[in-house]
Write an enzyme that holds these catalytic residues in place. Structure first.
Site, PDB file in Angstrom:
ATOM      1  N   ARG A 302       0.849  -1.284   0.061  1.00  0.00           N
ATOM      2  CA  ARG A 302      -0.032   0.065   0.014  1.00  0.00           C
ATOM      3  C   ARG A 302       0.942   1.235   0.070  1.00  0.00           C
ATOM      4  NH1 ARG A 302      -0.549   4.489   3.741  1.00  0.00           N
ATOM      5  NH2 ARG A 302      -2.661   5.208   3.897  1.00  0.00           N
ATOM      6  N   ASP A 304       1.705   4.923   0.498  1.00  0.00           N
ATOM      7  CA  ASP A 304       1.471   5.990   1.246  1.00  0.00           C
ATOM      8  C   ASP A 304       1.163   7.462   0.758  1.00  0.00           C
ATOM      9  OD1 ASP A 304       0.430   7.280   3.878  1.00  0.00           O
ATOM     10  OD2 ASP A 304       2.488   8.352   3.391  1.00  0.00           O
ATOM     11  N   ALA A 305       0.158   8.394   0.526  1.00  0.00           N
ATOM     12  CA  ALA A 305       0.021   9.512   0.174  1.00  0.00           C
ATOM     13  C   ALA A 305       0.756   9.809  -1.175  1.00  0.00           C
ATOM     14  CB  ALA A 305       0.615  10.662   1.188  1.00  0.00           C
ATOM     15  N   GLU A 339      -2.897   5.045  -1.523  1.00  0.00           N
ATOM     16  CA  GLU A 339      -3.442   6.259  -0.701  1.00  0.00           C
ATOM     17  C   GLU A 339      -3.513   7.484  -1.642  1.00  0.00           C
ATOM     18  OE1 GLU A 339      -3.753   8.510   3.674  1.00  0.00           O
ATOM     19  OE2 GLU A 339      -1.791   7.813   2.584  1.00  0.00           O
ATOM     20  N   ASP A 363     -11.112   7.161   1.133  1.00  0.00           N
ATOM     21  CA  ASP A 363     -11.469   8.295   2.147  1.00  0.00           C
ATOM     22  C   ASP A 363     -12.779   8.785   2.127  1.00  0.00           C
ATOM     23  OD1 ASP A 363      -9.000   8.232   3.358  1.00  0.00           O
ATOM     24  OD2 ASP A 363      -7.948   9.774   2.238  1.00  0.00           O
ATOM     25  N   PHE A 365     -15.473   7.414   1.409  1.00  0.00           N
ATOM     26  CA  PHE A 365     -16.526   6.257   2.139  1.00  0.00           C
ATOM     27  C   PHE A 365     -16.064   6.574   3.819  1.00  0.00           C
ATOM     28  CE2 PHE A 365     -17.258   2.531   4.704  1.00  0.00           C
ATOM     29  CZ  PHE A 365     -18.397   2.153   4.003  1.00  0.00           C
ATOM     30  N   HIS A 366     -14.959   6.696   4.276  1.00  0.00           N
ATOM     31  CA  HIS A 366     -15.032   7.083   5.758  1.00  0.00           C
ATOM     32  C   HIS A 366     -15.576   8.531   6.122  1.00  0.00           C
ATOM     33  CE1 HIS A 366     -12.879   8.871   8.772  1.00  0.00           C
ATOM     34  NE2 HIS A 366     -12.738   7.935   9.711  1.00  0.00           N
ATOM     35  N   HIS A 433      -5.540   3.790  10.870  1.00  0.00           N
ATOM     36  CA  HIS A 433      -4.308   4.462  11.944  1.00  0.00           C
ATOM     37  C   HIS A 433      -4.643   5.820  11.644  1.00  0.00           C
ATOM     38  CE1 HIS A 433      -2.338   4.615   7.881  1.00  0.00           C
ATOM     39  NE2 HIS A 433      -1.423   5.972   8.462  1.00  0.00           N
ATOM     40  N   GLN A 435      -7.180   7.828  10.791  1.00  0.00           N
ATOM     41  CA  GLN A 435      -8.403   8.429  11.087  1.00  0.00           C
ATOM     42  C   GLN A 435      -8.692   8.290  12.616  1.00  0.00           C
ATOM     43  OE1 GLN A 435      -9.693  10.394   9.121  1.00  0.00           O
ATOM     44  NE2 GLN A 435      -8.874   9.596   7.083  1.00  0.00           N
ATOM     45  N   GLY A 437      -5.743   7.761  14.780  1.00  0.00           N
ATOM     46  CA  GLY A 437      -4.487   8.512  15.289  1.00  0.00           C
ATOM     47  C   GLY A 437      -4.461   9.984  15.182  1.00  0.00           C
TER      48      GLY A 437
END
Length: 647
Positions: A302, A304-305, A339, A363, A365-366, A433, A435, A437
């Site tokens: 995955r 990141d960013a 991501e 994101d 969806f979240h 982590h 959403q 943290g």
């Protein structure tokens, strides 16, 4: 919790090896252990592949450095220096007496001593010497494991350091069978690349090839992956290719070609993927991806960013990396996930397609679900505050909520059309982590949302065809916070503390200067890390057992009824019907004429749907005599047979 199973009259497609909640466990190879090593121009390599006594060749790419010496460190701490020859920016030497287990560094221009940027292990942390590792010393016994198809993914994200009290690979390994029985099919590890200190999230790593020593040895990590495979579990790894952390990043000193001043990331200098020396920079990261997939046998990555990966080359580094992974995935199913805050749907496609990515963390969806569950509207949640259920429905049916529309929070259009993509292209989550943290106090949804509504949205997530992701502990309803923690010292620690307080200045609770901000946990304090360690005893409570039973039953139904239909879903054909603002039906037609259907009422009043001439295979909420009636917080899932999918 009123989760009911009903016979639909449609035979469930079960594997003859159904075990651990529908998972196919791997088996040891009958041909003895195998050995895996990824070959690359970076890092040490045996002079003679078949004879360790011939020693090793060492290489360092440092174009800005005139003279480099290899520094061999003896067990007593004494140092022995060997000069390196320079050619086209590379410094290299051969050392016949070098053996696996030796410690080494590089000395630059007779002064600065640095670890190998391609170190396979740095047992004394990021400023110490690298350990000479021979990957062929680990014997793999999971030869029958070739991975799992992406549509079977049920992802469980965990942080090795806080997942267990011990915070090590071997302790996490002992929990894998329990997750397999729950219905998990993929473990996703937060980044392992060596970071400064003994605790951290891992997104500030500076030695991308060296798994952090705080969690155990390279062989212990390999044993973790092997044990997961034997249980039928994929293992995915988070990797960070957009920046290096601020402490221990020696590359910026002796290889400034790695970085660009034309772009910036929120976390540090941007990587020069299209600079004058970009060929070697790109090769470094492509080899890193292949290294984790081949030498450690991870099943996917995955990234990141990736919105902070800048590349104007004819072939973007993301495309090139995917092409290499697909080309090397012989007899294995490897998965690549992004991501990407910009919702670039064009990077997503059919799993395993050359140049594309299997999925993206969704994101949208979240955010829509979070607004619906908590009522929070600060920050980026403002984009979903108008009609959170409609945004959620669009995510379930089409992938992204923002597909080119103006985002008020970002101040620009965001996203690309995604409705034509398969549902497998979107990883849906209610917690992860970030959403959890990135909240000031690391609260979980179980402490923020009404339980009936939370269960309804969990049911939607786990029964929809998109791959679901859970964050460690949510399956048991644990209330353990997951806080932001690190192990910085001095001025850097002070800067992180103050930056953390400024980060929340725009949120209503902290809007008054100083008010509430003094309560934010110190990210550099050890007690912040300790407070984030998962409370495993919570699983034994009555509430914990109820949540575990709820998740286990939902995932069992997912594997039995949803997963077998997902490959048949016709991409771009999904339809939605709203019943007011908070009740809806979503229908995914399948190629064989059948359909998956979700109906839900997330409003506070009962809703009547048109009759559906098939019984649901799952029903959450009061069991009304008339199946058209949906009480508040009700969810029902159906498989409509061929010939009746239009009813």
């Amino acid at each position: 919790m009123n989760m009911h199973y009903r016979d639909t009259g449609i035979p469930a497609r079960k594997s003859p090896e159904l075990e651990y909640g529908g998972l196919r466990p791997g088996r040891p190879s009958h041909h003895g252990p195998s050995h895996h090593m990824h070959r690359m121009p970076f890092g040490p390599e045996r002079i003679d592949e078949h004879d360790e006594s011939a020693g090793y060749r060492f290489r360092l790419w440092a174009p800005a450095t005139k003279h480099v010496e290899l520094c061999l460190v003896t067990p007593s701490g004494a140092k022995h220096y060997v000069p390196c020859a320079k050619s086209e920016g590379w410094h290299s030497c051969r050392v016949g007496e070098a053996r696996a287990g030796d410690l080494y560094m590089f000395r630059l221009d007779g002064q600065l001593e640095v670890p190998d940027p391609a170190s396979r292990f740095n047992p004394q942390d990021v400023h110490g010497p690298s350990l000479l590792v021979d990957p062929r010393q680990f014997g793999w016994e999971d030869g029958a494991w070739h991975g799992r198809p992406w549509h079977e993914a049920v992802i469980y994200e965990l942080h090795v350091g806080t997942f267990t009290p011990e915070g090590r690979y071997d302790a996490a390994e002992r929990r894998l069978a329990e997750l397999a029985r729950l219905g998990v099919t993929a473990i996703e590890l937060m980044p392992l690349a060596d970071f400064p200190g003994s605790r951290g999230w891992g997104y500030d790593g500076v030695l991308p090839f060296a798994p952090d020593a705080a969690y155990g040895s390279p062989d212990e990590l390999k044993h973790f992956v092997q044990s997961a495979h034997r249980l039928g579990l994929m293992v995915l790894l988070d990797v960070v290719y957009n920046h290096f952390g601020p402490d221990g990043n020696y590359l910026q000193v002796y290889t400034p070609q790695f970085f660009t001043t034309e772009h910036a990331t929120p976390w540090g200098g941007a990587i020069a993927f299209d600079g004058v020396a970009s060929a070697t920079v790109r090769e470094f990261f492509i080899h890193n991806a292949l290294y984790w997939l081949e030498e450690y046998r991870f099943d996917g990555l995955r990234l990141d960013a990736v919105q902070s990966i800048f590349d104007a080359s004819p072939s973007h580094i993301l495309e090139e990396l995917s092409m290499w992974v697909r080309a090397r995935a012989i007899h294995r199913q490897l998965h690549l996930v992004l991501e990407h805050v910009d919702n670039e749907a064009s990077r997503l496609g059919v799993p395993q397609a050359t140049g594309s990515y299997d999925a993206q963390w969704n994101d949208d969806f979240h955010h829509a679900a979070h607004v619906l569950l908590t009522g929070e509207r600060d920050g980026y949640y403002a984009d979903y505050a108008d009609h959170p259920v409609r945004h959620l429905v669009r995510c379930l049916a089409e992938g992204f909520a923002y597909q080119g529309e103006l985002s008020p929070f970002h101040g620009r259009p965001r996203g690309e059309p995604s409705a034509a993509l398969p549902p497998t292209a979107f990883v849906n989550f209610l917690q992860n982590h970030d959403q959890v943290g990135n909240r000031a106090f690391g609260e979980r949804l179980v402490t923020l949302a009404p339980p009936e509504r939370l269960r309804a949205v969990v049911a939607l997530q786990l029964l929809a065809p998109s791959p679901p992701l859970m964050f460690m502990g949510e399956e048991a309803g644990v209330t353990t916070p997951f806080l932001y923690f690190c192990d910085y010292q001095g001025e850097l620690a002070t800067a992180v503390r103050e930056g953390r307080k400024r980060e929340f200045a725009g949120f209503e609770r902290f809007s008054t200067a100083g008010e509430g901000r003094h309560e934010i946990p110190d990210p550099c304090a050890e007690e912040t890390f300790v407070a984030s360690k998962l409370d495993w005893s919570a699983r034994e409570s009555e509430a914990g057992q109820q949540w575990l039973s709820f998740y286990r039953e939902l995932l069992g139904l997912r594997h039995q009824f949803v997963v077998p239909r997902v490959p048949q879903i016709v991409a771009g054909a999904c339809t939605t019907t709203m019943h007011g603002d908070e009740a809806f039906e979503i229908r995914w037609p399948c190629a064989d004429g059948a359909a998956l259907v979700l109906r839900a009422n997330l409003s506070d009043t009962p809703v009547t749907f048109d009759r559906l001439e098939v019984a649901p295979f799952a029903s959450l909420g009061p069991d009304a005599d008339e199946l058209r009636q949906f009480a508040p917080c009700s969810v029902r899932a159906y498989v409509v047979p061929s010939g009746r999918a239009g009813t």
